[in-house]
Design a protein around this motif. Structure first.
Motif, mmCIF file in Angstrom:
data_model
loop_
_atom_site.group_PDB
_atom_site.id
_atom_site.type_symbol
_atom_site.label_atom_id
_atom_site.label_comp_id
_atom_site.label_asym_id
_atom_site.label_seq_id
_atom_site.Cartn_x
_atom_site.Cartn_y
_atom_site.Cartn_z
ATOM 1 N N GLY A 142 -52.152 84.944 -11.865
ATOM 2 C CA GLY A 142 -52.858 84.044 -12.264
ATOM 3 C C GLY A 142 -54.130 84.401 -12.545
ATOM 4 O O GLY A 142 -54.861 84.384 -13.457
ATOM 5 N N ILE A 202 -41.098 76.890 -11.527
ATOM 6 C CA ILE A 202 -42.255 76.733 -10.539
ATOM 7 C C ILE A 202 -41.942 77.591 -9.242
ATOM 8 O O ILE A 202 -42.818 78.218 -8.767
ATOM 9 C CB ILE A 202 -42.422 75.227 -10.141
ATOM 10 C CG1 ILE A 202 -42.842 74.508 -11.592
ATOM 11 C CG2 ILE A 202 -43.238 74.985 -9.208
ATOM 12 C CD1 ILE A 202 -42.943 73.076 -11.474
ATOM 13 N N TRP A 213 -50.605 80.602 -8.830
ATOM 14 C CA TRP A 213 -49.622 81.345 -9.626
ATOM 15 C C TRP A 213 -49.488 82.795 -9.378
ATOM 16 O O TRP A 213 -50.792 83.359 -9.489
ATOM 17 C CB TRP A 213 -49.689 80.856 -11.229
ATOM 18 C CG TRP A 213 -49.612 79.438 -11.200
ATOM 19 C CD1 TRP A 213 -50.805 78.658 -11.567
ATOM 20 C CD2 TRP A 213 -48.344 78.583 -11.361
ATOM 21 N NE1 TRP A 213 -50.175 77.096 -11.654
ATOM 22 C CE2 TRP A 213 -48.827 77.369 -11.524
ATOM 23 C CE3 TRP A 213 -47.154 78.773 -11.094
ATOM 24 C CZ2 TRP A 213 -47.925 76.170 -11.542
ATOM 25 C CZ3 TRP A 213 -46.292 77.757 -10.908
ATOM 26 C CH2 TRP A 213 -46.691 76.432 -11.496
ATOM 27 N N LYS A 249 -42.532 81.160 -10.120
ATOM 28 C CA LYS A 249 -43.965 81.878 -10.371
ATOM 29 C C LYS A 249 -45.073 81.373 -9.408
ATOM 30 O O LYS A 249 -45.991 81.907 -9.419
ATOM 31 C CB LYS A 249 -44.164 81.007 -11.629
ATOM 32 C CG LYS A 249 -43.244 81.532 -12.931
ATOM 33 C CD LYS A 249 -43.727 83.023 -13.269
ATOM 34 C CE LYS A 249 -43.093 83.488 -14.455
ATOM 35 N NZ LYS A 249 -43.228 84.916 -14.544
ATOM 36 N N THR A 250 -44.843 80.394 -8.565
ATOM 37 C CA THR A 250 -45.996 79.755 -7.664
ATOM 38 C C THR A 250 -46.027 80.744 -6.512
ATOM 39 O O THR A 250 -44.997 81.177 -6.032
ATOM 40 C CB THR A 250 -45.736 78.443 -7.438
ATOM 41 O OG1 THR A 250 -46.899 77.928 -6.670
ATOM 42 C CG2 THR A 250 -44.507 78.261 -6.243
#
Length: 473
Positions: free
Chosen positions: A180, A373, A177, A376-377
């Protein structure tokens, strides 16, 4: 106490005397005697009290293996409390409430369940404080796990009780992410030790001030159970689970020429109810081109999933065989009898690789969840083998591409193209060896008193040794 007082001097002696007067001897001993290991506290109390939390079937399986290893390796007898499923129950845990109450995946999908999850969170915190464990172990399910650990530590700081050592098994996917890694530092306030199943995670976690140990992936123990003479540190090793496909066909009355496709729709109710219709519609498109098509579905150890699948199976137009989640040998027999598999991303992908069964990974969620997703990924792939190989060895059909027409074309290729099949089989050897722990790892030198040679050197035994040697930060 008298021996401690006679050996102590100055400030330490005054603290011990004060603790004795106030009836908090155990708490003061921990703070005055430096950082003490879980195993040392357990030996002092003549039992090892563990509060273990797993919120989904994969975590239930990992925790059950860990508890079994702790039963073998701990010098003190175990006393257990916490939350888990049938596999943890089989090794001695009476769950505080049903694990299924926590098995919710997604963002918007979570909203209808928030009230119940909050109630279960408070229930778990109160039970943990009352139980007074030496260590609290949470397994995966980071949304619930980290909230639980944080609130528990906050509450223990306000209570006249000793805060347990906090251990989390299966590190969060910070590498998947955007931003992250920036969130890792906060974990050090309420996580004392992280047990990692991926080799590249440890260095990053330590760089952010976290104690972390690579223990290997517990799913590898399926192979070790079938090949007990394998040493987990021999590089490379044949990490493979055998199976008897012919026996499976004979048992279920399936002809040798029939085509079997394994379908793994997930382990959570929301996953299964969303993915299974897509998979079954895919197979309906192929039934005329695949002789005597039969579907095999391994059923996750989730009560809601089991209820859904067993009610639905009789209404299927395609012959469908359901395999109970606890039937590990039959599951691998089914894999070896199958031509290919449709799989929702997760641990099941590695199980298919252990059987060398070519597969397709697919995934759908709520439209808004999918959008978040994508936003953010930072990963190009969703399945662990593709991530580790940095290549789409296993075809992935995600979001809008996850539809019966697209999946039917991919599945037909997987079944009939020997080159594609061989590519997946060859990559499985590389992926599974990457997940194996090695005895050369210097981190394991502290665990020598618990780890023995040969087949005992396995992920769950390494994880159990790390638990016993864990200290409060």
């Amino acid at each position: 106490m008298e021996k401690l007082l006679s050996a102590a001097t100055g400030f330490k002696r005054r603290l011990l005397l004060l603790a004795a007067k106030n009836g908090h001897y155990r708490r003061s001993l921990s703070s005055c005697n430096g950082r003490r290991r879980v195993v040392d506290m357990a030996m002092e109390d003549k039992e090892l009290r563990l509060f273990v939390v797993a919120g989904e079937p994969s975590g239930d399986a990992i925790a059950a293996r860990l508890i079994s290893s702790l039963h073998r390796l701990s010098p003190s007898p175990l006393r257990l409390a916490g939350v888990g499923g049938p596999m943890m129950k089989s090794v001695g845990l009476n769950s505080l409430f049903r694990m299924e109450d926590l098995a919710v995946m997604g963002l918007l999908e979570l909203l209808p369940h928030l009230s119940k999850i909050r109630m279960r969170l408070q229930q778990a915190i109160e039970a943990a404080i009352q139980f007074q464990p030496h260590a609290v172990i949470t397994v995966d399910a980071k949304g619930f796990s980290f909230r639980f650990l944080k609130l528990l530590r906050d509450k223990c700081s306000l209570e006249p009780c000793q805060s347990p050592i906090h251990i989390h098994y299966v590190a969060p996917s910070f590498w998947a992410w955007k931003g992250g890694e920036s969130r890792l530092k906060a974990l050090s306030g309420y996580v004392d030790h992280l047990l990692c199943i991926l080799p590249f995670e440890v260095d990053v976690l330590r760089a952010h001030g976290l104690d972390a140990t690579f223990v290997g992936h517990p799913i590898l123990e399926d192979a070790l159970n079938f090949h007990p003479d394998n040493e987990a540190d021999a590089q490379p090793i044949q990490v493979k689970v055998p199976g008897n496909g012919a026996y499976f066909r004979q048992k279920h009355g399936i002809s040798p020429g029939a085509t079997i496709v394994t379908v793994i729709p997930g382990s959570r109710e929301q996953e299964v109810t969303r993915m299974l219709p897509i998979y079954m519609n895919t197979l309906e498109l192929l039934k005329d081109s695949l002789p005597s098509l039969t579907v095999v579905i391994p059923v996750a150890s989730n009560l809601h999933v089991q209820s859904y699948l067993y009610k639905l199976a009789p209404s299927r137009t395609l012959p469908t065989i359901l395999i109970p989640g606890e039937s590990v040998a039959e599951k691998y027999d089914a894999f070896h009898a199958s031509s290919a598999a449709l799989c929702t991303s997760g641990t099941a992908v590695l199980e298919l690789q252990l059987a060398r069964l070519p597969c397709i990974v697919a995934y759908r969620a709520h439209l808004l969840t999918e959008w978040i997703i994508r936003l953010k990924t930072k990963m190009h792939f969703i399945s662990l083998p593709n991530i580790l190989m940095d290549s789409q060895i296993i075809p992935e059909a995600l979001f809008s591409s996850c539809n019966p027409m697209e999946l039917s074309m991919l599945l037909s290729q997987i079944i009939h193209d020997d080159g594609i099949r061989k590519q997946q089989i060859v990559s499985a050897d590389k992926v599974l060896n990457l997940l194996c722990p090695s005895k050369e790892n210097p981190s394991y030198s502290n665990y020598k008193q618990f780890l023995s040679a040969g087949s005992d050197f396995c992920p769950s035994n390494i994880a159990a040794s790390a638990v016993l040697c864990s200290e409060r930060r």
